[in-house]
Design an enzyme around this catalytic site. Structure first.
Site, mmCIF file in Angstrom:
data_model
loop_
_atom_site.group_PDB
_atom_site.id
_atom_site.type_symbol
_atom_site.label_atom_id
_atom_site.label_comp_id
_atom_site.label_asym_id
_atom_site.label_seq_id
_atom_site.Cartn_x
_atom_site.Cartn_y
_atom_site.Cartn_z
ATOM 1 C CG ASP A 66 -2.148 0.958 0.954
ATOM 2 O OD1 ASP A 66 -2.069 1.802 0.034
ATOM 3 O OD2 ASP A 66 -3.154 0.860 1.683
HETATM 4 C C1 BGC Z 1 -4.940 3.376 -0.005
HETATM 5 C C2 BGC Z 1 -5.026 2.400 -1.162
HETATM 6 C C3 BGC Z 1 -4.808 3.130 -2.467
HETATM 7 C C4 BGC Z 1 -3.464 3.816 -2.412
HETATM 8 C C5 BGC Z 1 -3.130 4.583 -3.663
HETATM 9 C C6 BGC Z 1 -3.667 4.188 -0.055
HETATM 10 O O1 BGC Z 1 -3.667 5.208 0.895
HETATM 11 O O2 BGC Z 1 -5.014 2.686 1.221
HETATM 12 O O3 BGC Z 1 -6.262 1.735 -1.154
HETATM 13 O O4 BGC Z 1 -4.889 2.256 -3.552
HETATM 14 O O5 BGC Z 1 -3.447 4.737 -1.327
HETATM 15 O O6 BGC Z 1 -3.918 5.708 -3.772
#
Ligand code: BGC
Length: 676
Positions: free
Chosen positions: A244
């Site tokens: 993530d």
């Molecule tokens: C979120 C993800 C997301 C990623 C990219 C993160 O903060 O938890 O679900 O895909 O950011 O935006």
């Protein structure tokens, strides 16, 4: 210095040739990469891309959010279809629609020139207070699994990678970067794993996103046991794990992430800074073989998504088409849930009304700014008010004064802001804001034909005012066509068929995660003391009456369940039993019913849920029409995870098969016996 290859020489290399198999191409390309280039490929640059390696013609692999539509930039320069939120799609209980959604969203990803969608999000709804409840599907592992499979298959049928997230136990936003979820092996196996496992084994997901949080003491991005042992070795995952965004910040070391199987660090090099990787490598903290495995996984997905191939040979992209917008509308029509309809006030009859009041803070609210990474930028969004204005034009007057209207429609609920349905925070309160409660009460006093339509992505307490209001519908965040879908439902052109994928508690304290601070929100640790008793499993076992149960939702018609039959009453070993039930539409309009099958273990050596969903079918019937619905049940549907032997176990004995219209509306019941 390596010799530069000419463009023609490059194009003649085996990995550039799509006649070779993916594995041959992966091996060939891997053999040409230097160690330094492997380091370079291991981390992203900018927000959504891997780094190109021009010497070998490796382009940037592009990945974009999110679960309800592709979003390329945060200014909204590139527009795309905004589909209903995942919880709304899940409320359709229609796997076919989830597949169509997967195909459509992937066509939009292809159209913007990317290779991967950062979705679907499939974390279990452990608490209705999670800020991202709207982005996830359900509290139930079986429904979760049956809906993630078609989404992933649909996306990947277009040679776009799905990235199933967030692995795992990312069930709250409070302290999401640091919290440690203390969870039992049984709860992981029975509740949290099944949809991820099915995404891998039954839909061949090409990517998994590791979660921010720790799971039993270790961060998701460096969890060797979860990633290498379970995901890769046990489940046979052949794709790559991506962190993530910035989830590696708090992990302990470069080598722990590499050894755990984290192929790609996003959005930029931190733990995978080339110098850090080199030092760890020189110190013997990881082997090139391990790194090769990580890189091979990434390359494999690059080939699978056609990054090296002539674009004309790939499935064509399309975006903002009427077809995609119609699909968004169809999902909303099937996903909106009618919770209460006293005196059959709905559907409204256009001929008999002259004036309707449309009020409330969410009547004209646009919801595409999704409160974080699920934000979308659609070319338009039909709000409920807009949809009603179009539908009523020239026929019914719309006013904002309930007192002298035939019917009052109040659009209440939440929005995508901090403390409501948003990423990065959990909800502040379980109730509606007080001014909305006041508005509902005042309106009912003025007009007894009051209909409350909730625009919210998660359960909200309705106990205070529910009794006073004759009609309540849950519209979730229904995407860019929600206004059209809603008016079709309100005026009866479409019959509601959505069912809740999550239990609605009367009080938050009734909910399993909310028995103490330790179980939610926790501090450093959050203890999943409820174990497998998540959602309706808890309400059933504790005998707590929910406001609305899992699987519940009304229709404008009625369904009769009859003639339950089995093709055998005893099964042993791997035998299967087929269960058939007749469903009749006994009302006077066409409609769809979600027929649900739950299993109840009558006597067990360990505590088991009172019932567990193990089958469902959505069928459409005309008035008076009868159809039979078939389910097949086997040993695995009767089993539980035995922590002693660390394996799935089916005990001999009798099991009830419960067939119903919701988890608390069981219409028919029969018994089978399992013999080892
Ligand atoms: C979120 C993800 C997301 C990623 C990219 C993160 O903060 O938890 O679900 O895909 O950011 O935006």
């Amino acid at each position: 210095m390596r010799e530069e290859l000419s463009k023609e020489e490059l194009l003649n290399l085996p990995y550039m040739n799509s006649n070779f198999s993916v594995e041959e191409r992966v091996e060939d390309l891997l053999s040409r990469l230097t160690l330094k280039e492997k380091f370079k490929l291991s981390a992203g640059s900018w927000m959504w891309y891997t780094k190109p390696i021009r010497r070998l013609g490796i382009k940037s692999f592009a990945m974009h959010d999110g679960p309800h539509g592709v979003r390329v930039d945060i200014q909204g320069k590139t527009q795309a279809t905004y589909f209903p939120s995942a919880i709304c799609r899940a409320s359709t209980w229609n796997p076919k629609l989830s597949e169509k959604f997967g195909i459509a969203i992937a066509q939009e990803v292809r159209d913007v020139g990317a290779q991967m969608l950062l979705a679907p999000g499939i974390n279990i709804h452990r608490t209705p207070m999670c800020g991202r409840t709207f982005e996830y599907q359900t509290e139930d592992p079986y429904l979760n699994k049956k809906l993630v499979i078609p989404v992933v298959k649909g996306i990947q049928s277009q040679r776009i990678a799905a990235c199933v997230k967030h692995f795992i136990c990312n069930n709250q936003e409070i302290n999401r970067f640091t919290i440690n979820a203390e969870v039992s092996e049984r709860a992981l196996q029975e509740i949290y794993f099944p949809a991820f496992k099915a995404a891998v084994q039954e839909a061949d997901a090409w990517s998994i996103m590791s979660s921010y949080n720790k799971i039993n003491g270790i961060y998701g991005s460096e969890h060797h046991h979860l990633l290498r042992e379970i995901l890769m070795k046990k489940w046979g995952f052949i794709g790559f794990v991506v962190s993530d965004w910035n989830a590696t910040d708090l992990t302990s070391s470069t080598e722990s992430c590499i050894n755990a199987g984290l192929s790609l660090e996003m959005p930029m090099q931190k733990k995978y800074l080339p110098i850090k990787m080199k030092n760890a490598f020189d110190e013997g903290k990881f082997t090139e073989e391990i790194l090769n495995d990580n890189i091979k996984r990434l390359l494999r997905v690059m080939f699978l998504t056609g990054l090296f191939d002539d674009e004309s040979t790939l499935p064509q992209g399309s975006r903002n088409t009427k077809e995609h917008q119609n699909l968004a509308c169809e999902i909303a029509e099937e996903g909106l849930v009618l919770l209460k309809n006293e005196g059959n006030l709905l559907p409204l009859n256009m001929e008999k009304l002259s004036k309707i009041a449309v009020i409330g803070p969410n009547a004209n609210l646009q919801t595409y700014l999704g409160g974080g990474s699920s934000t979308n930028f659609p070319p338009y969004e039909i709000t409920p008010l807009k949809g009603l204005q179009t539908k009523c034009e020239g026929k019914i007057e719309i006013t904002d004064t309930p007192a002298n209207a035939d019917v009052a429609l109040i659009f209440a609920g939440l929005k995508h802001i901090k403390g409501m349905d948003a990423e990065g925070y959990d909800k502040d309160i379980f109730k509606l804001p007080q001014e909305q409660i006041d508005l509902i009460e005042k309106t009912v006093d003025e007009n007894s034909n009051t209909i409350v339509i909730m625009v919210a992505g998660s359960p909200v307490s309705m106990i205070e005012w529910m009794e006073k209001v004759p009609v309540v519908m849950y519209a979730w965040y229904g995407g860019m066509e929600v206004g059209n879908a809603l008016s079709a439902l309100i005026f009866g052109e479409v019959n509601p068929s959505g069912k809740l994928p999550i239990t609605f508690p009367k009080y938050l304290s009734d909910s399993p995660a909310h028995v103490s601070e330790r179980t939610y929100p926790g501090d450093e640790n959050v203890y999943y003391d409820e174990g497998i008793f998540v959602g309706y499993r808890y309400f059933d076992s504790k005998n707590i009456e929910p406001l609305f149960p899992f699987g519940y939702g009304l229709s404008y018609t009625t369904f009769v369940y009859e003639n339950l039959r089995l093709d055998g009453e005893k099964i042993s070993g791997d035998e299967l039993v087929t269960i058939t039930v007749d469903i009749i539409n006994s009302g006077d309009c066409s409609g769809a019913e979600v027929v649900q099958l739950y299993i109840q273990d009558i006597v067990s050596s360990i505590e088991r849920p009172i019932k567990e969903l193990k089958g469902f079918k959505k069928i459409k019937l005309k008035p008076g029409e009868k159809s039979n619905v078939m389910f097949t049940i086997g040993k695995r549907d009767l089993s539980f995870f035995d922590e002693n032997s660390r394996s799935w176990k089916t005990e001999e004995g009798e099991f009830n098969i419960l067939i119903g219209s919701s988890s608390r509306d069981i219409r028919l019941k029969c018994k089978i016996e399992y013999i080892n």
